[in-house]
Design an enzyme around this catalytic site. Structure first.
Site, PDB file in Angstrom:
ATOM      1  N   ASP A  51       0.677  -1.462   0.033  1.00 56.87           N
ATOM      2  CA  ASP A  51      -0.166   0.127   0.385  1.00 56.87           C
ATOM      3  C   ASP A  51       0.630   1.485   0.014  1.00 56.87           C
ATOM      4  OD1 ASP A  51      -3.346   0.255   0.708  1.00 56.87           O
ATOM      5  OD2 ASP A  51      -2.141   2.120   0.339  1.00 56.87           O
ATOM      6  N   LYS A  87      -1.784   2.940   6.942  1.00 55.80           N
ATOM      7  CA  LYS A  87      -2.737   1.491   6.862  1.00 55.80           C
ATOM      8  C   LYS A  87      -1.172   0.349   7.632  1.00 55.80           C
ATOM      9  CE  LYS A  87      -6.033   2.085   3.774  1.00 55.80           C
ATOM     10  NZ  LYS A  87      -6.041   2.281   2.266  1.00 55.80           N
ATOM     11  N   THR A 132     -12.227   1.968  -6.633  1.00 61.94           N
ATOM     12  CA  THR A 132     -12.516   2.612  -7.776  1.00 61.94           C
ATOM     13  C   THR A 132     -13.770   3.730  -7.288  1.00 61.94           C
ATOM     14  OG1 THR A 132     -13.708   0.939  -8.230  1.00 61.94           O
ATOM     15  CG2 THR A 132     -12.155   1.118  -9.796  1.00 61.94           C
ATOM     16  N   LEU A 148     -35.291  -8.431  -0.042  1.00 58.44           N
ATOM     17  CA  LEU A 148     -36.379  -8.375  -0.918  1.00 58.44           C
ATOM     18  C   LEU A 148     -36.860  -7.529   0.829  1.00 58.44           C
ATOM     19  CD1 LEU A 148     -37.952  -8.398  -3.616  1.00 58.44           C
ATOM     20  CD2 LEU A 148     -39.135 -10.576  -2.096  1.00 58.44           C
ATOM     21  N   CYS A 180     -20.462   0.116  -2.167  1.00 57.76           N
ATOM     22  CA  CYS A 180     -20.706  -0.393  -3.205  1.00 57.76           C
ATOM     23  C   CYS A 180     -21.577   0.176  -4.767  1.00 57.76           C
ATOM     24  CB  CYS A 180     -20.060  -1.598  -3.866  1.00 57.76           C
ATOM     25  SG  CYS A 180     -18.879  -2.742  -2.656  1.00 57.76           S
ATOM     26  N   LYS A 199     -22.604   3.562  -6.308  1.00 56.66           N
ATOM     27  CA  LYS A 199     -21.398   4.092  -7.213  1.00 56.66           C
ATOM     28  C   LYS A 199     -21.161   3.312  -8.035  1.00 56.66           C
ATOM     29  CE  LYS A 199     -16.728   1.697  -5.525  1.00 56.66           C
ATOM     30  NZ  LYS A 199     -17.121   0.872  -6.588  1.00 56.66           N
ATOM     31  N   LYS A 257     -24.956  -0.908   7.220  1.00 52.07           N
ATOM     32  CA  LYS A 257     -25.660  -1.716   7.776  1.00 52.07           C
ATOM     33  C   LYS A 257     -25.114  -2.724   9.060  1.00 52.07           C
ATOM     34  CE  LYS A 257     -22.555  -4.943   5.402  1.00 52.07           C
ATOM     35  NZ  LYS A 257     -22.803  -6.263   4.360  1.00 52.07           N
TER      36      LYS A 257
HETATM   37  C1  UDX Z   1     -21.940  -5.208  -1.707  1.00 47.71           C
HETATM   38  C2  UDX Z   1     -22.518  -6.719  -2.359  1.00 47.71           C
HETATM   39  O1  UDX Z   1     -23.940  -7.495  -2.185  1.00 47.71           O
HETATM   40  C3  UDX Z   1     -21.576  -7.785  -2.878  1.00 47.71           C
HETATM   41  O2  UDX Z   1     -21.556  -8.845  -2.895  1.00 47.71           O
HETATM   42  C4  UDX Z   1     -20.252  -6.484  -3.114  1.00 47.71           C
HETATM   43  O3  UDX Z   1     -18.986  -7.023  -3.670  1.00 47.71           O
HETATM   44  C5  UDX Z   1     -20.411  -5.402  -2.865  1.00 47.71           C
HETATM   45  O4  UDX Z   1     -21.973  -4.525  -2.363  1.00 47.71           O
HETATM   46  P1  UDX Z   1     -21.893  -4.559   0.560  1.00 47.71           P
HETATM   47  O5  UDX Z   1     -22.274  -3.511   0.248  1.00 47.71           O
HETATM   48  O6  UDX Z   1     -21.373  -4.990   1.592  1.00 47.71           O
HETATM   49  O7  UDX Z   1     -22.355  -6.110  -0.680  1.00 47.71           O
HETATM   50  O8  UDX Z   1     -23.331  -4.583   1.403  1.00 47.71           O
HETATM   51  P2  UDX Z   1     -25.690  -5.568   1.067  1.00 47.71           P
HETATM   52  O9  UDX Z   1     -24.816  -6.723   2.175  1.00 47.71           O
HETATM   53  O10 UDX Z   1     -24.850  -6.162  -0.395  1.00 47.71           O
HETATM   54  O11 UDX Z   1     -26.199  -4.129   1.339  1.00 47.71           O
HETATM   55  C6  UDX Z   1     -26.568  -3.570   1.012  1.00 47.71           C
HETATM   56  C7  UDX Z   1     -27.344  -2.059   1.292  1.00 47.71           C
HETATM   57  O12 UDX Z   1     -28.752  -3.288   0.635  1.00 47.71           O
HETATM   58  C8  UDX Z   1     -27.409  -1.974   2.886  1.00 47.71           C
HETATM   59  O13 UDX Z   1     -27.418  -0.716   3.195  1.00 47.71           O
HETATM   60  C9  UDX Z   1     -28.638  -3.149   3.045  1.00 47.71           C
HETATM   61  O14 UDX Z   1     -28.506  -2.310   4.622  1.00 47.71           O
HETATM   62  C10 UDX Z   1     -29.162  -2.591   2.015  1.00 47.71           C
HETATM   63  N1  UDX Z   1     -30.196  -3.472   2.061  1.00 47.71           N
HETATM   64  C11 UDX Z   1     -30.022  -5.343   1.644  1.00 47.71           C
HETATM   65  C12 UDX Z   1     -31.304  -3.720   2.112  1.00 47.71           C
HETATM   66  O15 UDX Z   1     -32.006  -2.490   2.150  1.00 47.71           O
HETATM   67  N2  UDX Z   1     -32.390  -4.433   1.448  1.00 47.71           N
HETATM   68  C13 UDX Z   1     -32.460  -6.331   1.472  1.00 47.71           C
HETATM   69  O16 UDX Z   1     -32.814  -6.807   1.346  1.00 47.71           O
HETATM   70  C14 UDX Z   1     -30.969  -6.199   1.358  1.00 47.71           C
END
Ligand code: UDX
Length: 476
Positions: free
Chosen positions: A49, A54, A105, A273, A283, A286, A346
């Protein structure tokens, strides 16, 4: 587009290093987890890095973000002697047979497109020093066409020229489950242009493949597309149920019951859902924006224009949550004390990037409310972004004397809270469940006015006496 590359699972060719030495360039969320996991799986790994702080933290065994299980795995990897860290690209180039690029990214300022500065810099810095056969594997989420562009770039600057190949291996890890998702992914995708690259990647993932993980071998653009397509699908599924919540709000229907009924159809399924405040994080938001921007550039913008709608539905949930809080605050937020439970995007994460929770807290604050935020892990990160908000040291401190409580991130601690107990602390028993995470009946039975996005209004079923409330407040 090139044709899919034929998968060759036979014994490795003469140039394939059977137990390759790995570098992982970029030790953020994705890279740190990948470096640690690969060392635990038995590989010699060098994490690289440009950020000395870090690297210092990781060398000292400290994970600079919250990820359950990762500190223990980092300790094990360091103790094995197989994991080291450096800021030197010279060392990385000399060490590695397979180089994983895991840098970020982010969304460009003032645009929806991805900022490729870090990816381009990492590939260039490494390639300039490669004087022998090596494979550079991109893991970052990138615009389609990036791997082909980087192949040209790498081969033009590397002393080893076309001996250096580029492959793409998208990463699907979820925050909160990063170690599990890296060591035991539900699939591996290898984007390659030659059988050698495929064989070399197989050798770099041998233990994961040996446990039967499905492997999809693809060309470069397909491998790039898998990642953004997966995230687009997940985002669309969430926004679909949240769009239904909007319809429910206009009709008196209940989106929770609707989601349950839909989920029993195995073609639809219940995962992703879950209605509520919607998606955020580093992720999904963006990635769908960058995908739409890239599709426009490619002349196929129309094909994914619905992603703009997916984004719009998602962002509207934040305003709707503020509206519900305002309704419960008798139509006026000015001077009202609001307990905001959650800041992370989350649960089981301290990540506040594009966090719906923190956005709602900020909107409430801007509307004149006195907002008291509590999150079990994300408060230091939240305070860096929004120092103007108040941060409470505990759940009970946050809800004390609140006029409205709003649940924004469904941490277990908030699910477990007893509505009777916290009902004695607040000024008014009024709650907005922004994540459909609480038992509405229990709250109503404890005298709360409970509201959730897309669910009909019902009155509380009992009232606490003033004596009951005072008795609990004295013991809290
Ligand atoms: C996501 C993808 O799942 C993963 O495969 C990818 O590599 C990176 O992006 P992550 O950002 O860690 O992973 O979170 P994820 O568990 O997918 O939740 C994304 C968001 O959706 C959260 O804010 C969560 O609260 C929300 N969510 C998820 C809902 O609002 N409802 C749902 O039913 C599921």
């Amino acid at each position: 587009m090139s044709a899919a590359v034929t998968s060759i699972a036979a014994s490795p060719g003469p140039d394939v290093v059977e137990h390759p030495r790995l570098t992982v360039i970029g030790t953020g969320y994705l890279g740190a987890t990948h470096a640690v996991s690969m060392a635990v799986l038995g590989y010699e790994v060098l994490g690289v890095d440009v950020d000395q702080a870090k690297i210092d933290a990781l060398v000292a065994g400290r994970v600079p973000f919250h990820e359950p299980g990762l500190p223990e795995q980092l300790a094990a990897a360091l103790a094995s002697g197989r994991l080291r860290f450096t800021t030197s690209f010279d060392e990385a180039a000399a060490f590695g047979d397979v180089h994983f690029v895991c840098v970020g990214t982010p969304q460009q300022r003032g645009s929806n497109a991805a900022d490729m500065t870090y990816v381009d810099a990492a590939f260039t810095e490494l390639a300039r020093r490669l004087d022998r056969r090596a494979l550079i594997v991109g893991k970052s989420t990138v615009p389609i066409g990036t791997a082909a562009r980087l192949t040209e770039l790498v081969q033009s600057v590397a002393p080893a020229g076309t001996e250096v190949e580029v492959a793409w291996n998208p990463e699907f890890l979820r925050e909160g489950y990063a170690v599990q998702d890296t060591m035991h992914p539900d699939r591996l995708v290898f984007g390659v242009t030659t059988p050698w690259a495929e064989q070399q990647l197989r050798a770099a993932f041998r233990p994961v493949l040996d446990e039967g993980t499905p492997l999809v071998v693809a060309d470069l653009p397909t491998a790039e597309l898998v990642k953004v397509a997966a995230n687009s699908f997940l985002a669309t599924k969430i926004s679909f149920i949240n769009a239904m919540a909007e319809v429910c709000e206009a009709t008196g229907a209940d989106v929770s019951v609707l989601a349950t009924a839909l989920s029993h159809d195995t073609r639809i399924g219940g995962r992703f859902l879950k209605p509520g405040l919607g998606f955020g994080g580093g992720c999904l938001p963006k990635d769908i924006r960058a995908f739409a921007a890239r599709a426009e550039e490619l002349g196929v913008g129309q094909a994914v224009r619905f992603l703009g709608e997916v984004d719009g539905i998602n962002l509207r949930r934040r305003q709707r949550t503020v509206d519900l809080v305002t309704e419960l605050a008798d139509g006026d937020l000015v001077g009202k004390r609001i307990a905001a439970l959650g800041a992370a995007f989350k649960p089981n994460s301290d990540d506040v990037r594009d966090a719906p929770a923190l956005d709602v807290a900020r909107m409430l604050h801007r509307a004149g409310a006195v907002v008291s935020v509590f999150d079990p892990e994300a408060m230091p990160n939240a305070a860096k972004v929004y120092p103007e908000l108040r941060y409470a040291p505990s759940l009970t401190a946050a809800v004390m004397d609140a006029d409205v409580v709003v649940l924004l991130t469904e941490w277990q601690e908030f699910r477990d809270a007893d509505p009777v107990d916290i009902g004695t602390l607040v000024h008014e028993r009024r709650i907005v469940d922004g994540r459909h995470a609480l038992d509405a009946d229990r709250y109503r039975a404890a005298g709360w006015e409970y509201r959730a996005l897309g669910r009909p209004v019902q009155s509380p079923t009992v009232e606490l006496t003033v004596d009951e409330r005072d008795a609990f407040r004295r013991t809290a």
